[in-house]
Write an enzyme that holds these catalytic residues in place. Structure first.
Site, PDB file in Angstrom:
ATOM      1  N   GLU A 158       4.679  58.902  38.689  1.00 31.36           N
ATOM      2  CA  GLU A 158       3.533  58.203  38.110  1.00 31.36           C
ATOM      3  C   GLU A 158       2.496  59.236  37.695  1.00 31.36           C
ATOM      4  O   GLU A 158       2.365  60.303  38.317  1.00 31.36           O
ATOM      5  CB  GLU A 158       2.896  57.255  39.132  1.00 31.36           C
ATOM      6  CG  GLU A 158       3.765  56.054  39.432  1.00 31.36           C
ATOM      7  CD  GLU A 158       3.023  55.012  40.271  1.00 31.36           C
ATOM      8  OE1 GLU A 158       3.186  53.828  39.991  1.00 31.36           O
ATOM      9  OE2 GLU A 158       2.298  55.384  41.219  1.00 31.36           O
ATOM     10  N   ASP A 174      -6.588  54.089  39.076  1.00 31.20           N
ATOM     11  CA  ASP A 174      -6.541  55.430  38.475  1.00 31.20           C
ATOM     12  C   ASP A 174      -7.654  55.749  37.471  1.00 31.20           C
ATOM     13  O   ASP A 174      -7.979  54.902  36.632  1.00 31.20           O
ATOM     14  CB  ASP A 174      -5.242  55.599  37.667  1.00 31.20           C
ATOM     15  CG  ASP A 174      -4.023  55.064  38.369  1.00 31.20           C
ATOM     16  OD1 ASP A 174      -4.099  54.719  39.546  1.00 31.20           O
ATOM     17  OD2 ASP A 174      -2.967  54.988  37.701  1.00 31.20           O
TER      18      ASP A 174
HETATM   19  C1  FRU Z   1      -0.676  54.589  39.627  1.00 29.36           C
HETATM   20  C2  FRU Z   1      -0.245  53.419  38.758  1.00 29.36           C
HETATM   21  C3  FRU Z   1       0.209  53.907  37.375  1.00 29.36           C
HETATM   22  C4  FRU Z   1      -0.003  52.703  36.517  1.00 29.36           C
HETATM   23  C5  FRU Z   1      -1.254  52.094  37.112  1.00 29.36           C
HETATM   24  C6  FRU Z   1      -1.300  50.600  37.102  1.00 29.36           C
HETATM   25  O1  FRU Z   1      -1.576  54.201  40.610  1.00 29.36           O
HETATM   26  O2  FRU Z   1       0.760  52.669  39.373  1.00 29.36           O
HETATM   27  O3  FRU Z   1       1.520  54.410  37.345  1.00 29.36           O
HETATM   28  O4  FRU Z   1      -0.141  53.008  35.160  1.00 29.36           O
HETATM   29  O5  FRU Z   1      -1.330  52.560  38.454  1.00 29.36           O
HETATM   30  O6  FRU Z   1      -2.532  50.119  37.564  1.00 29.36           O
END
Ligand code: FRU
Length: 572
Positions: free
Chosen positions: A323, A136
């Site tokens: 998320e 992300d």
């Molecule tokens: C989304 C996610 C988020 C988390 C991160 C962990 O892709 O699962 O919810 O903070 O990636 O890498």
């Protein structure tokens, strides 16, 4: 056997690397040094023994001047290794280093173009990490005239693992300079054989103009899907934004009904009321939900309410939680954007979709103005979107991935970002996304049609195709050098996309639309489609076509049609 090289380093130069002991040292130790830095005769840094798990190491050369590096390649396994001069790094970036065959290979910024271009699967118009795993986008912000991108990063290999925040800076959102890793997990998770670490979060400029970051720390986790603990932290960065100066735990427990998923804070300041607000992704009694928190000072946070709770349908079809919730004001309305992880759309089989809803926000209540959730990307390889405000525009980027297809093993990196997109609302209060206009400056030249509706592409170069007219029923086929192809078609009133990986089990198709205009970008396996001025978008990542040889269109009523070949953003 030891290898030795001479290095020159200005005062304050910093070396950072992640290393471990090789599993099976290939040769007997010959009395050489594992890793030693000397200034003249004096040892200034030495690793006496390496652990079997990766570990972070750093050395700052406060004195400046020549150094001798001695190391034993039979013993040390290095993953990421770079050096930088803190005073120059904002412009120069880090210099990546590699210990290879007894030599130290340096890759300063001037060499990145060759590095990025030489990988046939590496998109040229989009950000991707120099090496290792990225997911992300995090902490997006515009500070002193420059855009900062932080991102979920696993520095030791091209798979997801203990999370760090990588960092890059740009003047235009397209050409990036790699900076040192910004955030690390609280403790060495590799040695615990655990995952977790510095999860996603956002940047926030407070009423005093100070920049803070809020993010989730997933504490050492031994199961990927349950029984972990997620807490929220606030970081005050150093003035140069290179490192956290203060890192403070600000929120530990979720409200009744919530469980282990409690993450990805997005914070803003309500100037009219003089209060801070935060949204978090979670599940309430199993329903994906966005939680609202409030604070008087940005440190002491109180639970206020569930801002949004997804209808039962989503839980019933596998959604575990929300998320990366985003919540922002746009053209006088408020927009929620969120990903439902684990969800499978029963009609098409697509997973983990991203949704938006537009509404009003008053007295801490969100009232939708549109009846249904808007699906944000019918191609699904556009996830964990984060937006921020800069130059009076709401700009968003997302991670080009959906867990359905993986990059073939052996690549030095995994993960790319979408083109930066400018957000808007249409007359029906749908969120629109269009590429930030800086892409035009990256065009190399117009492509002409070889025969009617047939464009010959330049090998390895990104291409844009823009069409307007009565496009209903259109079919566009992109052919790759290796005989593979992708198809974009308007069928039964919907746009659909099919790439070489697709077996037909999952259908990548949009909601119904009368197709009036369409722009597509293809860039070494990345396909981003913008239809009807960005009301309908579709993003796919195929690993089977790197080089496009031709684009063929079949439609009767195209009024305008133009195609452009692009330069790489990594060019000087
Ligand atoms: C989304 C996610 C988020 C988390 C991160 C962990 O892709 O699962 O919810 O903070 O990636 O890498």
């Amino acid at each position: 056997m030891s290898n030795i090289v001479e290095l020159d380093a200005t005062r304050g130069t910093r070396f950072e690397f992640w290393a471990r002991r090789k599993e099976k040292p290939e040769a007997e130790r010959t009395g050489g040094e594992v890793f030693t830095l000397r200034a003249g005769e004096r040892i200034v840094y030495r690793i006496a023994a390496l652990p079997p798990s990766f570990q972070f190491y750093a050395y700052t050369h406060h004195a400046g001047g020549p150094l001798t590096l001695e190391w034993d390649e039979n013993i040390i396994e290095m993953s990421l290794f770079y050096r930088f001069d803190p005073a120059q790094v904002a412009e120069e970036g880090v210099t990546f280093l590699e210990l290879q065959g007894g030599r130290l290979v340096a890759r300063p910024k001037e060499t990145w173009r060759a590095w990025y271009e030489s990988d046939p699967d590496r998109p040229q118009l989009r950000f991707s990490p120099f090496q290792a795993w990225m997911n992300d986008p995090n902490g997006l912000c515009f500070v002193d005239g420059r855009y900062h991108l932080f991102y979920q990063f696993h520095p030791v290999d091209a798979e997801w693992g203990p999370m760090h925040w990588g960092h890059a800076v740009s003047d235009d959102l397209y050409r990036w300079t790699h900076l040192p890793v910004f955030l690390q997990p609280e403790q060495n998770l590799w040695s615990l054989r655990a995952t977790g670490g510095a999860f996603s979060g956002s940047a926030f400029v407070g009423p005093d103009g100070g920049l803070n970051f809020y993010y989730t720390e997933r504490l050492p986790a031994y199961d990927l899907f349950k029984d972990y603990k997620e807490v929220q932290k606030r970081v005050v960065p150093s003035k140069d934004l290179l490192r956290p100066e203060a890192n403070r735990l600000v929120l530990i427990d979720g409200p009744p009904g919530s469980a282990h998923d409690f993450r990805d804070p997005k914070v803003w300041y309500d100037a009219a009321r003089g209060v801070y607000r935060m949204v978090l992704g979670a599940a309430i009694d199993g329903d994906p939900s966005v939680l609202l928190y409030g604070s008087e000072d940005g440190v002491d946070w109180k639970y206020l309410s569930v801002l949004y709770r997804a209808p039962e349908h989503y839980r019933q079809h596998g959604a575990r939680c929300v998320e990366c919730p985003d919540f922002f004001e746009l053209e006088g309305r408020f927009v929620i954007v969120m990903g439902f992880v684990g969800y499978t759309d029963p009609e098409t089989g697509r997973h983990n979709l991203l949704y938006a809803q537009v509404g009003e926000f008053e007295d801490d209540r969100f009232t939708p103005l549109t009846p249904a959730l808007q699906e944000l990307d019918f191609g699904t390889d556009f996830y964990a979107m984060q937006s921020f405000r800069a130059k009076e525009r709401q700009i968003a980027v997302a991670w080009l991935f959906n867990w359905e297809f993986r990059k073939p093993a052996g690549s030095p990196y995994s993960g790319e970002l979408s083109l930066p997109r400018v957000l808007g609302l249409d007359a029906q209060l749908r969120l629109t996304m269009l590429p930030e206009e800086g892409y035009r400056a990256l065009r190399s030249h117009a492509l002409t049609q070889a025969t009617r509706g047939h464009f010959v592409c330049e090998p390895g170069q990104p291409i844009e195709l823009s069409l307007a007219g009565t496009l209903d029923g259109i079919r566009i086929v992109g052919r790759g050098g290796d005989g593979e192809s992708f198809t974009i078609a308007h069928v039964s009133g919907r746009l659909q996309v099919r790439v070489a990986e697709d077996t037909g089990e999952i259908e990548y198709r949009s909601t119904p639309l009368v197709l009036e205009n369409l722009t597509l970008f293809f860039d070494r396996g990345v396909l981003e489609i913008f239809a009807n001025d960005g009301v309908v978008c579709g993003t796919r990542r195929t690993y089977k076509i790197a080089t496009l040889t031709s684009l063929e269109l079949a439609s009767s009523d195209i009024e305008s049609c133009e195609a452009w070949s692009y330069n790489s953003v990594w060019r000087d």
